[in-house]
Design an enzyme around this catalytic site. Sequence first.
Site, mmCIF file in Angstrom:
data_model
loop_
_atom_site.group_PDB
_atom_site.id
_atom_site.type_symbol
_atom_site.label_atom_id
_atom_site.label_comp_id
_atom_site.label_asym_id
_atom_site.label_seq_id
_atom_site.Cartn_x
_atom_site.Cartn_y
_atom_site.Cartn_z
ATOM 1 N N ARG A 35 0.833 -1.216 0.000
ATOM 2 C CA ARG A 35 0.000 0.000 0.000
ATOM 3 C C ARG A 35 0.865 1.263 0.000
ATOM 4 O O ARG A 35 0.542 2.246 -0.674
ATOM 5 C CB ARG A 35 -0.913 -0.011 1.232
ATOM 6 C CG ARG A 35 -1.841 1.180 1.291
ATOM 7 C CD ARG A 35 -2.954 0.960 2.307
ATOM 8 N NE ARG A 35 -3.932 2.024 2.254
ATOM 9 C CZ ARG A 35 -4.158 2.897 3.246
ATOM 10 N NH1 ARG A 35 -3.465 2.806 4.372
ATOM 11 N NH2 ARG A 35 -5.080 3.822 3.106
ATOM 12 N N HIS A 75 0.659 4.357 -2.589
ATOM 13 C CA HIS A 75 0.458 5.751 -2.185
ATOM 14 C C HIS A 75 1.628 6.633 -2.612
ATOM 15 O O HIS A 75 1.465 7.838 -2.799
ATOM 16 C CB HIS A 75 0.223 5.852 -0.674
ATOM 17 C CG HIS A 75 -1.151 5.413 -0.285
ATOM 18 N ND1 HIS A 75 -1.732 5.729 0.928
ATOM 19 C CD2 HIS A 75 -2.084 4.686 -0.955
ATOM 20 C CE1 HIS A 75 -2.956 5.199 0.980
ATOM 21 N NE2 HIS A 75 -3.180 4.561 -0.142
ATOM 22 N N VAL A 100 0.705 9.599 -6.134
ATOM 23 C CA VAL A 100 0.850 11.042 -5.908
ATOM 24 C C VAL A 100 2.160 11.531 -6.532
ATOM 25 O O VAL A 100 3.235 11.372 -5.973
ATOM 26 C CB VAL A 100 0.809 11.383 -4.402
ATOM 27 C CG1 VAL A 100 0.920 12.882 -4.197
ATOM 28 C CG2 VAL A 100 -0.474 10.862 -3.788
ATOM 29 N N GLY A 145 4.013 10.420 -8.746
ATOM 30 C CA GLY A 145 5.030 9.479 -9.177
ATOM 31 C C GLY A 145 5.752 8.722 -8.087
ATOM 32 O O GLY A 145 5.765 9.119 -6.924
ATOM 33 N N ASP A 166 8.472 8.319 -6.339
ATOM 34 C CA ASP A 166 9.688 9.085 -6.068
ATOM 35 C C ASP A 166 9.996 9.123 -4.575
ATOM 36 O O ASP A 166 10.738 9.985 -4.104
ATOM 37 C CB ASP A 166 9.533 10.516 -6.597
ATOM 38 C CG ASP A 166 8.312 11.217 -6.003
ATOM 39 O OD1 ASP A 166 7.635 10.610 -5.134
ATOM 40 O OD2 ASP A 166 8.015 12.358 -6.407
ATOM 41 N N ASN A 202 -3.202 8.765 4.754
ATOM 42 C CA ASN A 202 -2.001 8.132 5.328
ATOM 43 C C ASN A 202 -1.920 8.187 6.847
ATOM 44 O O ASN A 202 -1.380 7.282 7.480
ATOM 45 C CB ASN A 202 -0.743 8.795 4.743
ATOM 46 C CG ASN A 202 -0.553 8.477 3.270
ATOM 47 O OD1 ASN A 202 -0.977 7.399 2.806
ATOM 48 N ND2 ASN A 202 0.040 9.379 2.522
ATOM 49 N N PRO A 211 -7.076 7.868 -3.979
ATOM 50 C CA PRO A 211 -8.511 7.591 -3.978
ATOM 51 C C PRO A 211 -9.022 7.278 -2.572
ATOM 52 O O PRO A 211 -8.308 6.710 -1.753
ATOM 53 C CB PRO A 211 -8.669 6.381 -4.900
ATOM 54 C CG PRO A 211 -7.314 5.920 -5.257
ATOM 55 C CD PRO A 211 -6.311 6.901 -4.766
ATOM 56 N N HIS A 261 -6.069 -5.939 -2.259
ATOM 57 C CA HIS A 261 -6.857 -6.099 -1.032
ATOM 58 C C HIS A 261 -7.129 -7.568 -0.716
ATOM 59 O O HIS A 261 -7.970 -7.877 0.122
ATOM 60 C CB HIS A 261 -8.161 -5.287 -1.115
ATOM 61 C CG HIS A 261 -7.937 -3.798 -1.129
ATOM 62 N ND1 HIS A 261 -8.922 -2.887 -1.432
ATOM 63 C CD2 HIS A 261 -6.827 -3.058 -0.865
ATOM 64 C CE1 HIS A 261 -8.423 -1.651 -1.360
ATOM 65 N NE2 HIS A 261 -7.160 -1.727 -1.026
ATOM 66 N N THR A 262 -6.429 -8.465 -1.353
ATOM 67 C CA THR A 262 -6.430 -9.874 -0.949
ATOM 68 C C THR A 262 -5.537 -10.079 0.277
ATOM 69 O O THR A 262 -5.557 -11.146 0.897
ATOM 70 C CB THR A 262 -5.937 -10.784 -2.097
ATOM 71 O OG1 THR A 262 -5.896 -12.135 -1.636
ATOM 72 C CG2 THR A 262 -4.518 -10.414 -2.560
ATOM 73 N N ASP A 303 -4.091 -14.473 -2.871
ATOM 74 C CA ASP A 303 -4.855 -15.384 -3.724
ATOM 75 C C ASP A 303 -5.972 -14.600 -4.414
ATOM 76 O O ASP A 303 -5.953 -13.375 -4.398
ATOM 77 C CB ASP A 303 -5.419 -16.533 -2.874
ATOM 78 C CG ASP A 303 -6.251 -16.011 -1.705
ATOM 79 O OD1 ASP A 303 -6.685 -14.831 -1.741
ATOM 80 O OD2 ASP A 303 -6.464 -16.770 -0.747
HETATM 81 C C1 HEM Z 1 -8.761 1.671 -5.919
HETATM 82 C C2 HEM Z 1 -8.727 2.529 -4.923
HETATM 83 C C3 HEM Z 1 -8.293 2.158 -3.538
HETATM 84 C C4 HEM Z 1 -8.874 2.586 -2.389
HETATM 85 C C5 HEM Z 1 -10.048 3.524 -2.272
HETATM 86 C C6 HEM Z 1 -8.152 1.956 -1.300
HETATM 87 C C7 HEM Z 1 -8.431 2.171 0.033
HETATM 88 C C8 HEM Z 1 -7.884 1.466 1.071
HETATM 89 C C9 HEM Z 1 -8.244 1.610 2.452
HETATM 90 C C10 HEM Z 1 -9.277 2.597 2.986
HETATM 91 C C11 HEM Z 1 -7.518 0.718 3.167
HETATM 92 C C12 HEM Z 1 -7.566 0.514 4.681
HETATM 93 C C13 HEM Z 1 -6.610 1.488 5.340
HETATM 94 C C14 HEM Z 1 -6.755 1.526 6.835
HETATM 95 O O1 HEM Z 1 -7.790 1.096 7.351
HETATM 96 O O2 HEM Z 1 -5.824 2.008 7.532
HETATM 97 C C15 HEM Z 1 -6.678 0.019 2.238
HETATM 98 C C16 HEM Z 1 -5.782 -0.971 2.587
HETATM 99 C C17 HEM Z 1 -4.915 -1.553 1.710
HETATM 100 N N1 HEM Z 1 -4.737 -1.207 0.378
HETATM 101 FE FE1 HEM Z 1 -5.981 -0.066 -0.714
HETATM 102 N N2 HEM Z 1 -7.174 1.164 -1.802
HETATM 103 C C18 HEM Z 1 -7.196 1.262 -3.160
HETATM 104 C C19 HEM Z 1 -6.317 0.655 -4.035
HETATM 105 C C20 HEM Z 1 -5.216 -0.047 -3.656
HETATM 106 C C21 HEM Z 1 -4.136 -0.425 -4.544
HETATM 107 C C22 HEM Z 1 -4.053 -0.051 -6.015
HETATM 108 C C23 HEM Z 1 -3.253 -1.129 -3.794
HETATM 109 C C24 HEM Z 1 -1.943 -1.748 -4.186
HETATM 110 C C25 HEM Z 1 -1.619 -2.076 -5.408
HETATM 111 C C26 HEM Z 1 -3.791 -1.213 -2.455
HETATM 112 C C27 HEM Z 1 -3.234 -1.910 -1.406
HETATM 113 C C28 HEM Z 1 -3.759 -1.978 -0.141
HETATM 114 C C29 HEM Z 1 -3.287 -2.920 0.861
HETATM 115 C C30 HEM Z 1 -2.264 -4.007 0.655
HETATM 116 C C31 HEM Z 1 -4.001 -2.630 2.034
HETATM 117 C C32 HEM Z 1 -3.818 -3.267 3.429
HETATM 118 C C33 HEM Z 1 -2.756 -2.470 4.165
HETATM 119 C C34 HEM Z 1 -2.396 -2.949 5.568
HETATM 120 O O3 HEM Z 1 -2.914 -3.961 6.046
HETATM 121 O O4 HEM Z 1 -1.549 -2.276 6.198
HETATM 122 N N3 HEM Z 1 -4.966 -0.526 -2.395
HETATM 123 N N4 HEM Z 1 -6.907 0.488 0.966
#
Ligand code: HEM
Length: 331
Positions: free
Chosen positions: A67, A71, A75, A77, A79, A99, A168, A198-199, A259
């Site tokens: 994640r 992030h 934003v 790039g 970098d 963040n 987003p 989000h798997t 998965d």
């Molecule tokens: C499509 C728009 C996306 C939105 C709105 C979004 C939003 C979120 C939110 C709200 C969380 C929970 C954060 C928290 O509760 O502290 C999360 C977790 C996470 N996101 Fe996304 N996400 C998006 C796309 C992505 C992408 C593109 C990736 C990576 C390629 C990603 C990877 C992750 C991962 C791995 C977690 C778990 C992080 C952890 O357990 O520390 N997400 N995301």
Amino acid sequence: MACKFSFIIPLFCIFLACSAYQPWPYAFSELDCNFYDETCPQLQAIVRYGVWQAMSKETRIAASLVRLHFHDCIVDGCDASVLLDDTSTFKGEKNALPNRNSARGFEVIDRIKADVEEACPSTVSCADILALATMEAVYLSGGPYWSVPLGRRDSTTASEKSANEQIPSPFESLENITAKFISKGLEIKDVVVLSGAHTIGFAQCFAFQRRLFNFKNTGKPDPTLHSSMVQTLTSICPNGDQSANSKLAPLDSSNEMFDNLYYKNLLNNKGILESDQVLMQSTQGGSMVQYYSMYPNRFSDDFAESMAKMSEIGVLTGQEGVIRKKCGIVN
Ligand code: HEM
Ligand SMILES: *[C@@H]1O[C@H](CO)[C@@H](O)[C@H](O)[C@H]1NC(C)=O
């Protein structure tokens, strides 16, 4: 692209990350999988060890690193701007809404960076370390391996405002989320594929709580959230209890394993975030979700491809930017 041969799994490099995707407007060809072959041959081993060590303490850190890289890239790039602490001249991204109390993994990157600096001083960027660490984290979680194009340089500034505007939110519409991806040279397919990250990992109650009780002032839960999931999540985040805001729900029930359960869940209205479940609201999104729910290997391949693409967004190369000595501060 100059990624000829991956010594680990050659086929992955040849068929996926390094040849399968098309050029797009961002500095795509300036990165090179062999960038540090001469100057820091130990790099990948150091990064792999650092990620492995962190994961052996806490499995979730893999998700947090993935994640963090997202992030960073989304934003302005990839970098390493996300890693910068605030200074007297700018407010950085760490404390931006998406963040603050949420982005994790900074210390892991700092530790790996320190080891890399010892082996190859002032040579490897923090942005490259984060990109490599992300791939290792995915791989060690059971996901694909891909060759990571390298040669990024680090920014000398960061912007809280840009992070607030460009990352987003889980409450945004699919149109808006897609528009943000498109503005970075990605496309709808990348939204569906990369959301598959989000798997693994967790979300805090504040990110989905509003779906459970009085969704959009209907007095009812979100109708696109399965009732059994409403129950499960409500037990983690009791009604109106602000103290539960930071409680954690797994993003899927096999959230330590990379998965395709995420997509199967979406078909059953069991996506945790609104931004997950909205993928089902478009015909195109829905059919891709169906496809990845049926073909885990296609998901794995396409994820590697989309990640390689994401990790080249707006990169600084050549004489641009700097090689930071510590990832949290400009030299
Ligand atoms: C499509 C728009 C996306 C939105 C709105 C979004 C939003 C979120 C939110 C709200 C969380 C929970 C954060 C928290 O509760 O502290 C999360 C977790 C996470 N996101 Fe996304 N996400 C998006 C796309 C992505 C992408 C593109 C990736 C990576 C390629 C990603 C990877 C992750 C991962 C791995 C977690 C778990 C992080 C952890 O357990 O520390 N997400 N995301
Ligand atoms: C989508 O973006 C527009 C323009 O920025 C904004 O007015 C609207 O509130 C956004 N919609 C959602 C659901 O986030």
